[in-house]
Design an enzyme around this catalytic site. Sequence first.
Site, PDB file in Angstrom:
ATOM      1  N   SER A   1      50.778 -10.228  33.027  1.00 34.63           N
ATOM      2  CA  SER A   1      51.459  -9.394  34.019  1.00 34.63           C
ATOM      3  C   SER A   1      52.607 -10.171  34.632  1.00 34.63           C
ATOM      4  O   SER A   1      52.540 -11.405  34.776  1.00 34.63           O
ATOM      5  CB  SER A   1      50.474  -8.988  35.125  1.00 34.63           C
ATOM      6  OG  SER A   1      51.142  -8.434  36.236  1.00 34.63           O
TER       7      SER A   1
ATOM      8  N   TYR B   1      44.387 -11.387  41.472  1.00 35.51           N
ATOM      9  CA  TYR B   1      44.876 -10.853  40.196  1.00 35.51           C
ATOM     10  C   TYR B   1      46.086 -11.644  39.710  1.00 35.51           C
ATOM     11  O   TYR B   1      46.154 -12.050  38.542  1.00 35.51           O
ATOM     12  CB  TYR B   1      45.246  -9.382  40.376  1.00 35.51           C
ATOM     13  CG  TYR B   1      45.837  -8.732  39.141  1.00 35.51           C
ATOM     14  CD1 TYR B   1      45.021  -8.259  38.128  1.00 35.51           C
ATOM     15  CD2 TYR B   1      47.219  -8.584  39.010  1.00 35.51           C
ATOM     16  CE1 TYR B   1      45.559  -7.662  37.002  1.00 35.51           C
ATOM     17  CE2 TYR B   1      47.761  -7.990  37.894  1.00 35.51           C
ATOM     18  CZ  TYR B   1      46.926  -7.532  36.881  1.00 35.51           C
ATOM     19  OH  TYR B   1      47.471  -6.946  35.760  1.00 35.51           O
TER      20      TYR B   1
ATOM     21  N   LYS C   1      46.530 -14.112  36.310  1.00 35.68           N
ATOM     22  CA  LYS C   1      47.504 -13.936  35.237  1.00 35.68           C
ATOM     23  C   LYS C   1      48.352 -15.198  35.042  1.00 35.68           C
ATOM     24  O   LYS C   1      48.760 -15.514  33.912  1.00 35.68           O
ATOM     25  CB  LYS C   1      48.383 -12.718  35.512  1.00 35.68           C
ATOM     26  CG  LYS C   1      47.619 -11.394  35.488  1.00 35.68           C
ATOM     27  CD  LYS C   1      46.882 -11.180  34.173  1.00 35.68           C
ATOM     28  CE  LYS C   1      46.218  -9.808  34.108  1.00 35.68           C
ATOM     29  NZ  LYS C   1      45.539  -9.550  32.825  1.00 35.68           N
TER      30      LYS C   1
END
Length: 221
Positions: free
Chosen positions: A129, A144, A148
């Site tokens: 991402s 999150y 990534k």
Amino acid sequence: MNEPSVALVTGASRGLGREVALRLLARGYTVIAGMRSPEPLMDLEILTLDVADEGSVRAAAEAVRTRHGRLDVLVNNAGVLLDAHLGVLEVDGDTFRRTLETNVLGALRMAQAFAPMMPPGARIVNVSSGGGQLSEPSTWAPAYCVSKTALNAVTVQLAEALKSRGIAVNAVCPGWVRTDMGGPEAPRSLGQGAASILWAITEAGPEVTGGFWRDGKPVAW
């Protein structure tokens, strides 16, 4: 006549994983769809798989080895987003651990389990991402985003470790896509996100490894 290439897509029950699996199927691949809760899906071979469970990953690898003897493409797509509305000063340790367990260690244990049966020319694609970019820091979803960033680092490590065997490993950012995770306001369609991932499988040359890509173009770390 050559046998079809064998591809495994994790998190394939919905969203990008499902779209990538179906598009590979349409291209003639034998596609294994990894799902925590298996359900029939067209002509995909369904495999019970929880990437956060080491025993599940080992059992899945043995099942693929027994049935196919090899794996040509591994798409590490399974991921979780648990802290979309939290800041780095609010997110708790358990949420961080659960996120890293799936988004980072899940991809690593999959590569460790399946790389031994991957031949020269095989591909590993880690679905990352833009949130993981250190060059464009964000305060959104810290667990999150950090996961990534770590996944990108794992990608580089795997690429170096597997380069001598001719196995390419790349991270791909599909962009902000309209999925259950991305939400209805996301600007990119499932098709656009899947195409970004498929590029690393079907279009990138075998020498392309250890990179971070979106729509076939490099993304800054």
